[in-house]
Design an enzyme around this catalytic site. Structure first.
Site, PDB file in Angstrom:
ATOM      1  N   GLY A   1      -6.194 -10.120   3.619  1.00 51.46           N
ATOM      2  CA  GLY A   1      -6.420 -10.717   2.306  1.00 51.46           C
ATOM      3  C   GLY A   1      -7.861 -10.543   1.864  1.00 51.46           C
ATOM      4  N   ALA A   2      -8.209 -11.162   0.741  1.00 44.97           N
ATOM      5  CA  ALA A   2      -9.593 -11.118   0.248  1.00 44.97           C
ATOM      6  C   ALA A   2      -9.841 -12.337  -0.618  1.00 44.97           C
ATOM      7  CB  ALA A   2      -9.818  -9.843  -0.562  1.00 44.97           C
TER       8      ALA A   2
ATOM      9  N   LYS B   1     -15.007 -11.240   1.517  1.00 49.23           N
ATOM     10  CA  LYS B   1     -14.071 -11.793   2.490  1.00 49.23           C
ATOM     11  C   LYS B   1     -14.815 -12.796   3.374  1.00 49.23           C
ATOM     12  CE  LYS B   1     -11.223  -9.390   4.808  1.00 49.23           C
ATOM     13  NZ  LYS B   1     -10.334 -10.549   4.684  1.00 49.23           N
ATOM     14  N   GLY B   2     -14.046 -13.594   4.090  1.00 44.49           N
ATOM     15  CA  GLY B   2     -14.655 -14.538   5.024  1.00 44.49           C
ATOM     16  C   GLY B   2     -14.440 -15.989   4.656  1.00 44.49           C
TER      17      GLY B   2
ATOM     18  N   GLU C   1     -12.698  -9.387  11.116  1.00 44.73           N
ATOM     19  CA  GLU C   1     -11.975  -8.698  10.032  1.00 44.73           C
ATOM     20  C   GLU C   1     -12.652  -7.370   9.706  1.00 44.73           C
ATOM     21  OE1 GLU C   1     -10.080 -12.445   7.571  1.00 44.73           O
ATOM     22  OE2 GLU C   1     -12.062 -11.753   7.033  1.00 44.73           O
TER      23      GLU C   1
HETATM   24  C1  5RP Z   1     -10.525 -14.913   6.016  1.00 37.71           C
HETATM   25  C2  5RP Z   1     -10.451 -14.058   4.816  1.00 37.71           C
HETATM   26  C3  5RP Z   1      -9.198 -14.119   4.020  1.00 37.71           C
HETATM   27  O1  5RP Z   1      -8.622 -12.874   3.991  1.00 37.71           O
HETATM   28  C4  5RP Z   1      -9.532 -14.579   2.635  1.00 37.71           C
HETATM   29  O2  5RP Z   1     -10.198 -15.842   2.733  1.00 37.71           O
HETATM   30  C5  5RP Z   1      -8.301 -14.713   1.753  1.00 37.71           C
HETATM   31  O3  5RP Z   1      -7.492 -15.728   2.240  1.00 37.71           O
HETATM   32  P1  5RP Z   1      -6.127 -16.143   1.564  1.00 37.71           P
HETATM   33  O4  5RP Z   1      -5.171 -15.029   1.773  1.00 37.71           O
HETATM   34  O5  5RP Z   1      -5.754 -17.404   2.305  1.00 37.71           O
HETATM   35  O6  5RP Z   1      -6.411 -16.411   0.105  1.00 37.71           O
HETATM   36  O7  5RP Z   1     -11.330 -13.309   4.478  1.00 37.71           O
HETATM   37  O8  5RP Z   1     -11.774 -14.838   6.640  1.00 37.71           O
END
Ligand code: 5RP
Length: 225
Positions: A84-85, A96-97, A105
């Site tokens: 994801g992002a 990300k993060g 990641e």
């Molecule tokens: C985790 C990430 C996730 O990919 C990002 O926070 C998106 O999360 P989600 O799919 O819950 O919206 O970078 O470190």
């Protein structure tokens, strides 16, 4: 709810990039979790893949679903990584993060021939920076790195858990969430952050993604830069 449907749509489309025998990188977060669950279902019905997870949470989930895990010693390259992002900007520049797993990641994404981003439409932005840039730092260096990041103009907040303590990453580091509005030159900023002693990694993923699968409730768009 709409976001959840969109995330599932993106996660399901990502499955179409997975072929029997592939080595697959598993992301972290709610959208990556949906992908891992869908992949688990395919494995249950006979798909053979080997996976490397980008967090302990994703590793545990994959194990619970019967997905075979491997490591970079046995498997130095991944065919595909799916993650994801928090923000997706033009050129597939990412932040990300948000889930605290940016270091692993980035390692997983960097080892993948194809890095596929799965996200709902709310993550698409014109410029990175609405979401704070997470920076993973060595605990001891935290006050020094905080000062250097503040000097760059950031409002810097150490990430905390809901119980109030410092958030500790899978690798035992702190995360600093850095906010300063739209980022004019993400590449230059990434270089400046990277150059700070004590920084382990940052959440700017530039020039890494191959394709972004961006969904809303009833339609999915494939973006390639
Ligand atoms: C985790 C990430 C996730 O990919 C990002 O926070 C998106 O999360 P989600 O799919 O819950 O919206 O970078 O470190």
């Amino acid at each position: 709810m709409a976001h959840e449907i969109a995330k599932l749509l993106a996660a399901r489309r990502a499955l179409s990039f997975i072929e029997d025998g592939m080595a697959v990188g598993l992301g972290t977060g709610s959208t990556a979790t949906l992908f891992i669950r869908e992949l688990g279902e395919r494995v249950r019905t006979g798909l053979h893949v080997r996976c490397i997870a980008s967090s302990k949470a994703s590793e545990e989930l994959a194990t619970s679903l019967g997905i075979t895990l491997t490591n970079f010693e046995e498997c130095p390259y991944l065919d595909v990584a799916v993650d994801g992002a928090d923000e997706v900007a033009p050129g597939l520049a990412l932040i990300k993060g948000g889930g605290g797993a940016l270091l692993r990641e980035k390692i997983v994404a960097s080892a993948a021939k194809k890095f596929i981003v799965v996200a709902d439409k709310s993550k698409v932005v014109d410029h990175l920076g609405g979401f704070p840039v997470p920076v993973e730092v060595i605990q001891m260096a935290c006050p020094l790195v905080m000062r250097s990041l503040s000097d760059l103009g950031f409002e810097v907040l150490p990430r905390r858990t809901s119980a109030g303590g410092y958030y500790i990453t899978d690798e035992g580091n702190f995360i600093l969430d850095c906010k300063n509005g739209p980022i004019a030159d993400p590449r230059m900023l990434a270089d400046k952050i990277r150059a700070m002693v004590g920084v382990v990694e940052h959440g700017l993923f530039l020039g890494m993604a191959t394709v972004a699968l961006i969904a809303d409730e009833d339609q999915l768009v494939e973006r390639t830069s």
